[in-house]
Design an enzyme around this catalytic site. Structure first.
Site, PDB file in Angstrom:
ATOM      1  N   ASP A  80      47.739 -22.617   7.584  1.00 31.55           N
ATOM      2  CA  ASP A  80      47.721 -21.607   8.640  1.00 31.55           C
ATOM      3  C   ASP A  80      49.130 -21.191   9.068  1.00 31.55           C
ATOM      4  O   ASP A  80      49.371 -20.031   9.412  1.00 31.55           O
ATOM      5  CB  ASP A  80      46.945 -22.129   9.849  1.00 31.55           C
ATOM      6  CG  ASP A  80      45.433 -22.062   9.640  1.00 31.55           C
ATOM      7  OD1 ASP A  80      45.002 -21.505   8.610  1.00 31.55           O
ATOM      8  OD2 ASP A  80      44.696 -22.577  10.497  1.00 31.55           O
ATOM      9  N   ASN A 154      49.434 -16.121  17.146  1.00 28.85           N
ATOM     10  CA  ASN A 154      48.805 -17.208  17.891  1.00 28.85           C
ATOM     11  C   ASN A 154      49.078 -17.143  19.387  1.00 28.85           C
ATOM     12  O   ASN A 154      48.174 -16.973  20.188  1.00 28.85           O
ATOM     13  CB  ASN A 154      49.303 -18.565  17.376  1.00 28.85           C
ATOM     14  CG  ASN A 154      48.324 -19.269  16.472  1.00 28.85           C
ATOM     15  OD1 ASN A 154      47.214 -18.794  16.248  1.00 28.85           O
ATOM     16  ND2 ASN A 154      48.726 -20.402  15.941  1.00 28.85           N
ATOM     17  N   THR A 195      42.558 -21.610  19.652  1.00 32.43           N
ATOM     18  CA  THR A 195      42.179 -22.895  19.053  1.00 32.43           C
ATOM     19  C   THR A 195      43.405 -23.700  18.628  1.00 32.43           C
ATOM     20  O   THR A 195      43.272 -24.688  17.904  1.00 32.43           O
ATOM     21  CB  THR A 195      41.273 -22.666  17.832  1.00 32.43           C
ATOM     22  OG1 THR A 195      41.886 -21.727  16.945  1.00 32.43           O
ATOM     23  CG2 THR A 195      39.911 -22.141  18.262  1.00 32.43           C
ATOM     24  N   ALA A 198      46.924 -23.828  22.973  1.00 32.80           N
ATOM     25  CA  ALA A 198      46.187 -23.553  24.207  1.00 32.80           C
ATOM     26  C   ALA A 198      44.973 -24.464  24.352  1.00 32.80           C
ATOM     27  O   ALA A 198      44.631 -24.893  25.456  1.00 32.80           O
ATOM     28  CB  ALA A 198      45.756 -22.086  24.243  1.00 32.80           C
ATOM     29  N   LEU A 199      44.316 -24.766  23.239  1.00 30.28           N
ATOM     30  CA  LEU A 199      43.140 -25.640  23.292  1.00 30.28           C
ATOM     31  C   LEU A 199      43.542 -27.051  23.694  1.00 30.28           C
ATOM     32  O   LEU A 199      42.883 -27.688  24.521  1.00 30.28           O
ATOM     33  CB  LEU A 199      42.437 -25.643  21.931  1.00 30.28           C
ATOM     34  CG  LEU A 199      41.152 -26.475  21.835  1.00 30.28           C
ATOM     35  CD1 LEU A 199      40.082 -25.937  22.768  1.00 30.28           C
ATOM     36  CD2 LEU A 199      40.646 -26.489  20.393  1.00 30.28           C
TER      37      LEU A 199
END
Length: 298
Positions: A80, A154, A195, A198-199
Protein backbone atom coordinates in the site's frame (compact mmCIF):
# COMPACT_ATOMS: atom_id res chain seq x y z
CA UNK A 1 -11.19 -10.82 -27.67
CA UNK A 2 -8.44 -8.18 -27.60
CA UNK A 3 -7.35 -6.42 -24.39
CA UNK A 4 -8.95 -3.02 -23.85
CA UNK A 5 -5.70 -1.67 -22.35
CA UNK A 6 -2.81 -1.57 -24.83
CA UNK A 7 0.03 0.39 -23.24
CA UNK A 8 0.72 -0.89 -19.74
CA UNK A 9 3.26 0.47 -17.28
CA UNK A 10 4.93 -1.49 -14.49
CA UNK A 11 6.27 0.19 -11.36
CA UNK A 12 7.95 -1.99 -8.74
CA UNK A 13 8.90 -1.51 -5.14
CA UNK A 14 12.63 -1.05 -5.03
CA UNK A 15 15.41 0.29 -2.87
CA UNK A 16 18.37 2.35 -3.94
CA UNK A 17 20.95 0.00 -5.48
CA UNK A 18 23.30 -1.60 -2.97
CA UNK A 19 26.66 -2.77 -4.40
CA UNK A 20 25.19 -2.32 -7.87
CA UNK A 21 22.36 -4.87 -7.85
CA UNK A 22 18.81 -5.54 -6.66
CA UNK A 23 17.73 -8.93 -5.29
CA UNK A 24 17.37 -11.46 -8.08
CA UNK A 25 13.90 -12.45 -6.88
CA UNK A 26 12.58 -8.89 -7.28
CA UNK A 27 14.09 -8.70 -10.76
CA UNK A 28 12.49 -12.01 -11.72
CA UNK A 29 9.08 -10.91 -10.43
CA UNK A 30 9.06 -7.68 -12.45
CA UNK A 31 10.45 -9.31 -15.59
CA UNK A 32 7.87 -12.08 -15.30
CA UNK A 33 5.07 -9.51 -15.20
CA UNK A 34 6.52 -7.68 -18.21
CA UNK A 35 6.70 -10.92 -20.20
CA UNK A 36 3.11 -11.69 -19.21
CA UNK A 37 2.03 -8.31 -20.61
CA UNK A 38 3.79 -9.07 -23.90
CA UNK A 39 2.07 -12.46 -24.14
CA UNK A 40 -1.28 -10.68 -23.79
CA UNK A 41 -0.52 -8.67 -26.92
CA UNK A 42 0.05 -5.44 -24.99
CA UNK A 43 2.95 -2.98 -24.98
CA UNK A 44 4.88 -2.86 -21.66
CA UNK A 45 6.68 0.17 -20.26
CA UNK A 46 8.93 -0.02 -17.22
CA UNK A 47 9.24 2.93 -14.89
CA UNK A 48 12.81 4.12 -15.39
CA UNK A 49 14.01 3.89 -11.77
CA UNK A 50 12.46 0.44 -11.39
CA UNK A 51 14.33 -0.76 -14.48
CA UNK A 52 17.62 0.83 -13.40
CA UNK A 53 17.53 -0.43 -9.82
CA UNK A 54 16.75 -3.99 -10.91
CA UNK A 55 19.13 -4.12 -13.84
CA UNK A 56 16.39 -4.68 -16.41
CA UNK A 57 17.68 -3.61 -19.81
CA UNK A 58 16.14 -3.78 -23.26
CA UNK A 59 12.65 -2.60 -22.31
CA UNK A 60 10.87 0.65 -23.08
CA UNK A 61 11.20 2.94 -20.05
CA UNK A 62 9.65 6.24 -18.96
CA UNK A 63 9.62 8.31 -15.78
CA UNK A 64 6.37 8.55 -13.83
CA UNK A 65 5.22 11.70 -15.65
CA UNK A 66 5.95 10.03 -18.97
CA UNK A 67 3.89 7.02 -17.90
CA UNK A 68 0.97 9.31 -17.05
CA UNK A 69 1.05 10.87 -20.51
CA UNK A 70 1.62 7.65 -22.46
CA UNK A 71 0.13 4.59 -20.75
CA UNK A 72 -3.46 3.34 -20.47
CA UNK A 73 -2.93 1.39 -17.24
CA UNK A 74 -0.29 1.13 -14.52
CA UNK A 75 0.54 -2.03 -12.57
CA UNK A 76 2.05 -1.26 -9.16
CA UNK A 77 4.01 -4.13 -7.63
CA UNK A 78 4.57 -3.74 -3.89
CA UNK A 79 2.38 -2.78 -0.95
CA UNK A 80 0.00 0.00 0.00
CA UNK A 81 2.89 2.41 0.71
CA UNK A 82 4.19 2.01 -2.83
CA UNK A 83 0.69 2.51 -4.20
CA UNK A 84 0.17 5.70 -2.17
CA UNK A 85 3.23 7.32 -3.73
CA UNK A 86 2.36 6.24 -7.27
CA UNK A 87 -1.28 7.24 -6.86
CA UNK A 88 -0.38 10.78 -5.83
CA UNK A 89 2.01 11.22 -8.75
CA UNK A 90 -0.34 9.84 -11.42
CA UNK A 91 -3.58 11.36 -10.13
CA UNK A 92 -3.32 14.37 -12.43
CA UNK A 93 -3.22 12.12 -15.48
CA UNK A 94 -6.21 9.94 -14.59
CA UNK A 95 -4.24 6.73 -15.19
CA UNK A 96 -6.04 3.75 -13.58
CA UNK A 97 -3.95 1.64 -11.19
CA UNK A 98 -3.85 -2.07 -10.39
CA UNK A 99 -2.01 -3.28 -7.28
CA UNK A 100 -0.07 -6.56 -7.12
CA UNK A 101 0.91 -7.27 -3.54
CA UNK A 102 4.25 -8.95 -2.84
CA UNK A 103 3.42 -9.64 0.79
CA UNK A 104 0.20 -9.69 2.76
CA UNK A 105 -3.06 -8.52 1.23
CA UNK A 106 -3.24 -4.73 1.14
CA UNK A 107 -6.23 -2.44 1.39
CA UNK A 108 -5.56 -1.04 -2.09
CA UNK A 109 -2.98 -3.50 -3.49
CA UNK A 110 -5.24 -6.51 -3.38
CA UNK A 111 -4.06 -8.94 -6.08
CA UNK A 112 -1.72 -11.53 -4.56
CA UNK A 113 1.52 -12.20 -6.42
CA UNK A 114 0.76 -15.91 -6.53
CA UNK A 115 -1.71 -16.44 -9.36
CA UNK A 116 -1.81 -12.83 -10.53
CA UNK A 117 -2.07 -13.94 -14.18
CA UNK A 118 -5.73 -14.95 -14.00
CA UNK A 119 -6.83 -11.73 -12.28
CA UNK A 120 -4.82 -9.53 -14.64
CA UNK A 121 -6.04 -11.34 -17.76
CA UNK A 122 -9.64 -10.59 -16.78
CA UNK A 123 -8.87 -6.94 -15.94
CA UNK A 124 -7.06 -6.38 -19.23
CA UNK A 125 -10.17 -7.59 -21.05
CA UNK A 126 -12.54 -5.29 -19.16
CA UNK A 127 -13.63 -7.54 -16.29
CA UNK A 128 -13.01 -5.36 -13.25
CA UNK A 129 -14.51 -3.25 -10.46
CA UNK A 130 -13.69 0.46 -10.52
CA UNK A 131 -12.84 2.12 -7.22
CA UNK A 132 -12.35 5.91 -7.27
CA UNK A 133 -10.76 7.58 -4.23
CA UNK A 134 -10.49 11.30 -3.40
CA UNK A 135 -7.22 13.10 -2.81
CA UNK A 136 -6.50 15.78 -0.23
CA UNK A 137 -4.59 18.93 -1.10
CA UNK A 138 -2.70 20.43 1.82
CA UNK A 139 -0.72 23.62 2.20
CA UNK A 140 1.38 24.99 5.04
CA UNK A 141 0.83 28.75 5.22
CA UNK A 142 3.29 31.03 7.00
CA UNK A 143 1.54 34.35 6.95
CA UNK A 144 0.53 34.88 3.33
CA UNK A 145 3.24 32.57 1.99
CA UNK A 146 2.79 28.90 1.15
CA UNK A 147 5.97 27.18 2.41
CA UNK A 148 4.93 23.61 1.55
CA UNK A 149 2.25 21.99 -0.58
CA UNK A 150 1.44 18.33 -1.14
CA UNK A 151 -1.24 15.85 -2.12
CA UNK A 152 -2.27 13.07 0.22
CA UNK A 153 -4.33 9.97 -0.38
CA UNK A 154 -4.42 8.73 3.22
CA UNK A 155 -4.08 11.58 5.69
CA UNK A 156 -2.58 14.84 6.84
CA UNK A 157 -1.12 14.66 10.36
CA UNK A 158 0.12 17.44 12.63
CA UNK A 159 2.00 16.03 15.63
CA UNK A 160 4.60 16.64 18.26
CA UNK A 161 8.21 15.48 18.29
CA UNK A 162 9.26 12.30 20.06
CA UNK A 163 10.61 14.12 23.14
CA UNK A 164 8.36 17.21 23.39
CA UNK A 165 5.10 17.73 25.25
CA UNK A 166 1.63 18.29 23.88
CA UNK A 167 0.90 20.61 21.01
CA UNK A 168 -1.73 23.33 21.11
CA UNK A 169 -3.82 23.63 17.97
CA UNK A 170 -6.58 25.97 16.86
CA UNK A 171 -9.01 24.28 14.48
CA UNK A 172 -11.32 26.00 11.98
CA UNK A 173 -13.71 24.52 9.42
CA UNK A 174 -14.71 26.78 6.52
CA UNK A 175 -13.39 29.76 8.47
CA UNK A 176 -15.53 28.99 11.52
CA UNK A 177 -13.73 28.37 14.82
CA UNK A 178 -14.26 24.79 16.09
CA UNK A 179 -11.98 24.31 19.09
CA UNK A 180 -8.61 24.75 20.72
CA UNK A 181 -7.02 21.35 21.28
CA UNK A 182 -4.15 20.18 23.43
CA UNK A 183 -3.05 16.74 22.28
CA UNK A 184 -0.16 14.77 20.84
CA UNK A 185 -1.46 15.77 17.43
CA UNK A 186 -4.37 15.81 15.03
CA UNK A 187 -5.20 13.67 11.97
CA UNK A 188 -7.28 14.68 8.97
CA UNK A 189 -8.00 11.43 7.12
CA UNK A 190 -9.77 10.56 3.89
CA UNK A 191 -11.99 7.46 3.69
CA UNK A 192 -8.90 5.63 2.35
CA UNK A 193 -6.84 6.80 5.33
CA UNK A 194 -9.59 6.09 7.84
CA UNK A 195 -8.29 2.51 8.12
CA UNK A 196 -4.69 3.67 8.70
CA UNK A 197 -3.30 5.92 11.47
CA UNK A 198 -6.73 7.43 12.17
CA UNK A 199 -8.13 4.00 13.03
CA UNK A 200 -5.35 3.28 15.52
CA UNK A 201 -6.02 6.67 17.14
CA UNK A 202 -9.68 5.73 17.72
CA UNK A 203 -11.32 7.14 14.63
CA UNK A 204 -14.18 5.52 12.68
CA UNK A 205 -13.84 3.69 9.37
CA UNK A 206 -15.43 5.54 6.44
CA UNK A 207 -16.72 3.65 3.43
CA UNK A 208 -14.83 4.83 0.30
CA UNK A 209 -18.07 6.11 -1.27
CA UNK A 210 -18.67 8.60 1.56
CA UNK A 211 -17.66 12.17 0.55
CA UNK A 212 -16.14 13.01 3.91
CA UNK A 213 -13.04 13.51 6.05
CA UNK A 214 -12.52 12.32 9.59
CA UNK A 215 -10.83 14.63 12.10
CA UNK A 216 -9.15 12.57 14.84
CA UNK A 217 -7.20 13.95 17.85
CA UNK A 218 -4.17 11.92 18.95
CA UNK A 219 -4.17 11.32 22.73
CA UNK A 220 -6.15 14.49 23.55
CA UNK A 221 -5.77 16.19 26.94
CA UNK A 222 -9.56 16.43 27.25
CA UNK A 223 -11.44 13.18 26.71
CA UNK A 224 -14.36 15.20 25.36
CA UNK A 225 -12.29 15.94 22.24
CA UNK A 226 -13.64 13.14 20.06
CA UNK A 227 -13.30 12.25 16.35
CA UNK A 228 -15.71 14.02 14.04
CA UNK A 229 -16.75 13.31 10.44
CA UNK A 230 -16.86 16.34 8.16
CA UNK A 231 -17.97 16.82 4.53
CA UNK A 232 -15.01 16.72 2.15
CA UNK A 233 -16.23 19.98 0.58
CA UNK A 234 -15.03 21.68 3.77
CA UNK A 235 -11.73 23.48 4.20
CA UNK A 236 -9.98 22.53 7.44
CA UNK A 237 -7.37 24.85 8.92
CA UNK A 238 -5.10 23.82 11.81
CA UNK A 239 -3.10 26.66 13.36
CA UNK A 240 -0.06 25.98 15.53
CA UNK A 241 -0.77 27.80 18.79
CA UNK A 242 1.82 26.20 21.07
CA UNK A 243 4.31 23.39 21.53
CA UNK A 244 7.79 22.45 20.31
CA UNK A 245 9.27 20.23 17.57
CA UNK A 246 5.97 20.12 15.67
CA UNK A 247 5.82 18.53 12.23
CA UNK A 248 3.27 17.95 9.49
CA UNK A 249 3.07 14.70 7.52
CA UNK A 250 1.24 14.20 4.22
CA UNK A 251 1.09 10.43 3.69
CA UNK A 252 4.85 9.73 3.69
CA UNK A 253 5.91 13.31 2.94
CA UNK A 254 7.04 15.39 5.90
CA UNK A 255 7.66 19.01 6.82
CA UNK A 256 9.44 19.39 10.14
CA UNK A 257 9.83 22.40 12.42
CA UNK A 258 6.49 24.12 12.06
CA UNK A 259 6.41 27.53 13.69
CA UNK A 260 3.81 29.09 15.96
CA UNK A 261 1.22 30.77 13.78
CA UNK A 262 1.72 28.39 10.85
CA UNK A 263 -1.54 27.11 9.39
CA UNK A 264 -2.00 23.69 7.81
CA UNK A 265 -4.89 24.07 5.36
CA UNK A 266 -6.57 20.96 3.94
CA UNK A 267 -9.15 20.86 1.16
CA UNK A 268 -10.40 18.38 -1.43
CA UNK A 269 -8.15 18.08 -4.47
CA UNK A 270 -9.52 18.38 -7.98
CA UNK A 271 -7.81 15.04 -8.71
CA UNK A 272 -8.89 11.53 -7.79
CA UNK A 273 -7.20 8.13 -7.98
CA UNK A 274 -8.86 5.24 -9.84
CA UNK A 275 -8.07 1.70 -8.70
CA UNK A 276 -9.16 -1.35 -10.65
CA UNK A 277 -9.94 -4.54 -8.73
CA UNK A 278 -10.83 -8.05 -9.92
CA UNK A 279 -14.53 -8.62 -10.64
CA UNK A 280 -16.33 -9.49 -7.40
CA UNK A 281 -14.01 -7.34 -5.24
CA UNK A 282 -15.68 -6.12 -2.05
CA UNK A 283 -14.56 -3.44 0.41
CA UNK A 284 -16.08 -5.46 3.24
CA UNK A 285 -14.24 -8.60 2.18
CA UNK A 286 -11.00 -6.63 2.36
CA UNK A 287 -11.88 -5.40 5.86
CA UNK A 288 -12.60 -8.95 7.01
CA UNK A 289 -9.26 -10.19 5.74
CA UNK A 290 -7.13 -7.25 6.89
CA UNK A 291 -8.77 -6.78 10.29
CA UNK A 292 -9.29 -10.52 10.83
CA UNK A 293 -12.98 -10.22 11.54
CA UNK A 294 -14.79 -13.47 12.38
CA UNK A 295 -11.60 -15.25 13.45
CA UNK A 296 -12.38 -17.66 16.24
CA UNK A 297 -16.06 -17.65 15.42
CA UNK A 298 -18.16 -20.65 14.54
Amino acid sequence: MKPIFRRIAVIGKYREPVAGAAPASAQQIIEGIVQFIIRQGCEPTLEAETAASMGLDGYHTLDVDGIGGHCDLCLVVGGDGTMLGVGRRLAGYGTPLVGINQGRLGFITDIPLQGYEAALTAILHGEYEEDVRPLMQARVMRGDTCVFEALALNDVVVNRGSTSGMVELRVEVDGVFVSNQRADGLIVASPTGSTAYALSAGGPMLHPSIPGWVLVPIAPHMLSNRPIVLPDASEIAIEIAGGRDISANFDMQSLASLQHGDRVVVRRSAHRVCFLHPRGWSYFSTLRKKLRWNEGGS
